[in-house]
Write an enzyme that holds these catalytic residues in place. Structure first.
Site, mmCIF file in Angstrom:
data_model
loop_
_atom_site.group_PDB
_atom_site.id
_atom_site.type_symbol
_atom_site.label_atom_id
_atom_site.label_comp_id
_atom_site.label_asym_id
_atom_site.label_seq_id
_atom_site.Cartn_x
_atom_site.Cartn_y
_atom_site.Cartn_z
ATOM 1 C CD GLU A 1 16.586 -93.091 38.381
ATOM 2 O OE1 GLU A 1 16.399 -94.028 37.575
ATOM 3 O OE2 GLU A 1 17.083 -92.004 38.044
ATOM 4 C CD GLU B 1 21.047 -91.135 38.866
ATOM 5 O OE1 GLU B 1 20.785 -91.196 37.640
ATOM 6 O OE2 GLU B 1 20.943 -92.099 39.632
HETATM 7 O O1 AHR Z 1 23.125 -92.497 35.561
HETATM 8 C C1 AHR Z 1 22.594 -93.505 34.787
HETATM 9 C C2 AHR Z 1 21.305 -94.094 35.361
HETATM 10 O O2 AHR Z 1 20.295 -93.131 35.276
HETATM 11 C C3 AHR Z 1 21.303 -94.471 36.812
HETATM 12 O O3 AHR Z 1 21.796 -95.738 37.038
HETATM 13 C C4 AHR Z 1 19.867 -94.404 37.171
HETATM 14 O O4 AHR Z 1 19.664 -94.102 38.521
HETATM 15 C C5 AHR Z 1 19.283 -93.387 36.227
HETATM 16 O O5 AHR Z 1 18.159 -93.836 35.586
#
Ligand code: AHR
Length: 490
Positions: free
Chosen positions: A172, A291
């Site tokens: 990210e 994610e």
């Molecule tokens: O999964 C929780 C968080 O969400 C992770 O660390 C991040 O990559 C995202 O913002």
């Protein structure tokens, strides 16, 4: 209400990459400490891993687990988690405002992964670090040479390389919350140089470049274009992240959010192909939705966590029945995009926005465990194109949400249909087409009158799936998750 669902056994979307059912363990909250690792627990094995958690992870059939972050990785020095445990430094984790003891690192996690029957998707730190430490980590993990980092691994007790094939170039990096966040150009350059060195160290690895942190990031689109123009030849996938939530308590709208996931995927795929065209390349970039999940329940309570806590209860969303339905619709969307999405990670796996929860006395399963397990176990083989003809509705943010959403996987012997009836009031009677020569052998569904019902340690089976009796008609209950298995008759 009636709905028609049609398949044609020879009309497939793509083989389903098994990594579509991956997950994620970050050094965050109780995911590692108190989750997968609890050496003082009666549930611990010889290395301190919780055996009950290992068993459940194996039950979920998770083929790949992303590690060690997440936001955590952007401030992480991987060497801190290697070598004798008593020498490992305790450090501040600026990503989550906690203390990291480093008692688990790649040395332990690769062993945990073996015991869990899974592989690792490893992320490198491109927040506070860069190409040099990334290539050193690849050498430590993957090389059999007589050189410094490979020998460091041997000295730490691991003669054989870990053989990690899939790597993320940071996490990210477009997000202002990220340690060492970058502009598109800054990230594109560091990702390119890091990718080069990592692949020069081990040319068998695959690399995932960071895409946008969610569909509504201000740089969405521009980010992907800039990164791909710079890195096209040296990366294999680009990532997508997105979390969903019923923030306005608007269930009809919430149940339609998978439409946004579908748009996100299709837009990123189009950008990849636009850059492919520009470059005249033969190579197609795959998508790694590494994610995805529901995440919103714990946002307020997490603000109360004292700074520099050790493994606090953080991001511990308690999922209700409607969250499980949404997770079902997201899984269906991923399967229906199996031609482009090759990797996806349910974020996360244990305690932190997770299907598996631990307490000292044992584990309990969140509502979302069940659709994920169904899809991971039965969603293998080939994704078939599914046509749906049914009424739709409009919500506060979306038009034309079909009441029925479904996907189908053909494993050779059996076609499994995954379906969610989004209607809050009405049953859906299915009219099937293309299933001739097959017999419906089971219909499992998850139904519950109370959309807000949750499981807990004290009431672990409040919301669980059950087998339905088979009859002449196929009926999907209002707001339900369904798994229909059609056996091919030879
Ligand atoms: O999964 C929780 C968080 O969400 C992770 O660390 C991040 O990559 C995202 O913002």
């Amino acid at each position: 209400m009636k709905a028609k669902i049609s398949i044609n056994i020879s009309d497939s979307i793509s083989r389903i990459d098994k990594r579509l059912f991956g997950s994620f363990i970050e050094h965050l909250g109780r995911a590692v400490y108190g989750g997968i690792y609890q050496p003082d627990s009666e549930k611990a094995d010889d290395m301190g891993f919780r055996k009950d958690v290992l068993e459940l992870v194996r039950e979920l059939n998770v083929p790949i687990v992303r590690y060690p972050g997440g936001n955590f990785v952007s401030g992480y020095n991987w060497e801190d988690g290697t070598g004798p445990k008593e020498n490992r430094p305790q450090k501040l984790d600026l990503a989550w405002g906690t203390v990291e003891t480093n008692q688990v690192g790649i040395d332990e996690f690769q062993e945990w992964a073996k015991r869990a029957g899974t592989e690792i998707m490893m992320a490198v730190n491109l927040g506070t670090r860069g190409p040099d430490q990334a290539r050193q980590l690849v050498e430590y993990c993957n090389l059999d040479t007589d050189t410094y980092y490979a020998n460091m691994r041997r000295k730490n007790g691991f003669e054989k390389p870990f053989g990690i094939k899939l790597w993320c170039l940071g996490n990210e990096m477009d997000g202002p919350w990220q340690i060492g966040a970058k502009t598109p150009v800054e990230y594109a350059r560091i990702a390119h140089e890091t990718a080069k060195l990592m692949k020069w160290t081990d040319d068998s690895i695959e690399l995932v470049a960071c895409g946008s942190s969610h569909l509504f990031m201000p740089t969405f689109g521009e980010w992907e274009r800039t990164v791909l123009r710079e890195c096209y030849d040296c990366v294999d996938y680009i990532s997508l992240h997105n979390y969903y939530g019923n923030r306005n308590d608007d269930t009809e709208d919430y149940l339609g959010q998978s439409i946004n996931m579908d748009r996100f995927i299709k837009t990123v795929a189009a950008i990849c192909d636009e850059v492919k065209e520009e470059k005249g390349s033969e190579k197609t970039i795959g998508l790694s939705f590494d994610e995805w999940n529901v995440w919103f329940h714990s946002n307020e309570q997490d603000k109360q966590i004292p700074r520099w806590s050790y493994a606090p209860r953080q991001l511990e969303d308690i999922y209700n029945f409607e969250d499980a339905l949404v997770v079902g619709t997201l899984l269906i969307t991923l399967m229906n995009n199996a031609d482009r999405v090759k990797i996806a990670c349910l974020a996360q796996l244990v305690n932190v926005i997770a299907p598996i929860m631990t307490e000292d006395e044992g584990c309990w399963l969140q509502t979302i465990f069940y659709p994920f397990r169904d899809a991971s176990v039965f969603g293998r083989g080939t994704a078939l194109r599914v046509s749906i003809d049914c009424p739709s509705y409009s919500s506060s943010s979306l038009d034309e949400i079909p009441y029925l959403t479904a996907s189908a996987a053909d494993d050779g012997d059996t076609v499994t249909v995954f379906a969610v009836n989004r209607s809050l009031e009405e049953e859906l009677e299915l009219d099937t087409e293309g299933f001739e020569g097959m017999e419906l052998v089971s219909h499992r569904s998850m139904e519950c009158d109370d959309l807000k019902a949750v499981n807990s340690m004290d009431d672990p089976d409040r919301v669980t799936p059950s087998e339905k009796a088979l009859g002449d008609r196929i009926v999907l209950a209002p707001h339900s998750w369904n798994v229909l298995r059609f056996k091919k008759l030879s």
